[in-house]
Design a protein around this motif. Structure first.
Motif, PDB file in Angstrom:
ATOM      1  N   ASP A   1       0.814  -1.091  -0.168  1.00  0.00           N
ATOM      2  CA  ASP A   1      -0.084  -0.040  -0.056  1.00  0.00           C
ATOM      3  C   ASP A   1       0.924   1.185   0.156  1.00  0.00           C
ATOM      4  O   ASP A   1       0.702   2.108  -0.907  1.00  0.00           O
ATOM      5  N   SER A   2       1.975   1.301   0.791  1.00  0.00           N
ATOM      6  CA  SER A   2       2.800   2.727   0.974  1.00  0.00           C
ATOM      7  C   SER A   2       3.354   2.870  -0.425  1.00  0.00           C
ATOM      8  O   SER A   2       3.530   3.904  -0.890  1.00  0.00           O
TER       9      SER A   2
ATOM     10  N   LEU B   1       1.012   3.816  -2.990  1.00  0.00           N
ATOM     11  CA  LEU B   1       0.831   5.336  -3.043  1.00  0.00           C
ATOM     12  C   LEU B   1       1.864   6.261  -3.259  1.00  0.00           C
ATOM     13  O   LEU B   1       1.582   7.177  -3.841  1.00  0.00           O
TER      14      LEU B   1
ATOM     15  N   ALA C   1     -11.971   2.220   0.654  1.00  0.00           N
ATOM     16  CA  ALA C   1     -10.952   2.762   1.310  1.00  0.00           C
ATOM     17  C   ALA C   1      -9.681   2.891   0.692  1.00  0.00           C
ATOM     18  O   ALA C   1      -8.823   4.018   0.918  1.00  0.00           O
ATOM     19  N   GLN C   2      -9.177   2.068  -0.125  1.00  0.00           N
ATOM     20  CA  GLN C   2      -8.074   2.007  -1.020  1.00  0.00           C
ATOM     21  C   GLN C   2      -8.207   3.367  -2.130  1.00  0.00           C
ATOM     22  O   GLN C   2      -7.304   4.111  -2.163  1.00  0.00           O
TER      23      GLN C   2
ATOM     24  N   GLU D   1     -10.289   5.863  -1.507  1.00  0.00           N
ATOM     25  CA  GLU D   1     -10.055   7.384  -0.701  1.00  0.00           C
ATOM     26  C   GLU D   1      -8.743   7.576  -0.512  1.00  0.00           C
ATOM     27  O   GLU D   1      -8.268   8.860  -0.715  1.00  0.00           O
ATOM     28  N   SER D   2      -7.869   6.697  -0.259  1.00  0.00           N
ATOM     29  CA  SER D   2      -6.602   6.974   0.420  1.00  0.00           C
ATOM     30  C   SER D   2      -5.733   7.399  -1.087  1.00  0.00           C
ATOM     31  O   SER D   2      -4.870   8.256  -1.145  1.00  0.00           O
TER      32      SER D   2
ATOM     33  N   ARG E   1      -6.808  10.941  -2.148  1.00  0.00           N
ATOM     34  CA  ARG E   1      -6.019  11.943  -1.176  1.00  0.00           C
ATOM     35  C   ARG E   1      -4.663  12.184  -1.732  1.00  0.00           C
ATOM     36  O   ARG E   1      -4.091  13.104  -1.549  1.00  0.00           O
ATOM     37  N   THR E   2      -3.963  10.976  -1.851  1.00  0.00           N
ATOM     38  CA  THR E   2      -2.400  11.020  -2.328  1.00  0.00           C
ATOM     39  C   THR E   2      -2.416  11.873  -3.843  1.00  0.00           C
ATOM     40  O   THR E   2      -1.499  12.547  -3.877  1.00  0.00           O
TER      41      THR E   2
ATOM     42  N   ASP F   1     -12.885  14.076   4.119  1.00  0.00           N
ATOM     43  CA  ASP F   1     -11.430  14.022   4.295  1.00  0.00           C
ATOM     44  C   ASP F   1     -10.686  14.885   3.103  1.00  0.00           C
ATOM     45  O   ASP F   1      -9.772  15.601   3.372  1.00  0.00           O
TER      46      ASP F   1
END
Length: 181
Positions: free
Chosen positions: A21-22, A25, A50-51, A53-54, A57-58, A87
């Motif tokens: 994940d990191s 991103l 959730a993935q 949205e993250s 945001r990135t 968010d």
């Protein structure tokens, strides 16, 4: 940038890759720095929510770095359609408060009231006006004086005094002494 989508696809297939994940991103953020729209389209297509949205945001954070006006416009336009819009608004406005509090205040006027944002401008007053006063106290005072709601204006004055005191305590104190009791 052209190979990033392919590499992102491979990361999902590597068994036991704990930092997937990191890593994904980070790649997505780099892609957004080079070409925002395809990176954003990719992020919006991810599942689960959730993935997605993250990832969005990135992308928006990277976009905010090189074109904050366009990123802010896009985020404000997503308030009713984008998963995690609250968010995104928080992240975008927080970034603007640091870089351009006047723009953050103008953007706050366009935030639609809703859950967590019953009175969006009131929530943002302390951060916006403290930051603004640290950069340009006289402009912050002028804008604070335009606030009609008395409690909000008092909150803005308090934030101006705090932000200004960090820059020039004597000038801030002199200004506070001019305020009515």
């Amino acid at each position: 940038a052209e190979s990033i989508p392919e590499v992102l696809g491979w990361t999902g297939k590597i068994p036991g890759f704990r930092d997937r994940d990191s890593y994904s991103l980070t790649l997505l953020g780099r892609w957004a720095e080079q070409d925002v729209q395809p990176a954003l389209t990719y992020a919006q297509g991810l599942k689960p929510q959730a993935q997605r949205e993250s990832a969005v945001r990135t992308v928006v954070a990277a976009w905010q770095e090189h074109d904050p006006d366009a990123a802010t416009e896009w985020v404000l336009g997503q308030q009713e359609t984008q998963d995690g819009a609250g968010d995104l608004l928080d992240t975008t406005i927080a970034s603007l408060i640091e870089s351009d509090p006047a723009k953050a205040w103008a953007a706050a006027a366009r935030i639609k009231p809703g859950p967590g944002y019953e009175n969006p401008r009131s929530i943002l007053i302390p951060g916006v006006f403290s930051s603004w006063a640290g950069e340009d106290p006289r402009a912050a005072v002028l804008e604070a004086n335009r606030i009609i709601e008395e409690d909000d204006r008092a909150m803005a004055f308090d934030a101006v005094a705090t932000g200004w005191a960090g820059k020039d305590p004597e000038a801030a104190l002199a200004w506070v002494r001019t305020l009515p009791p």
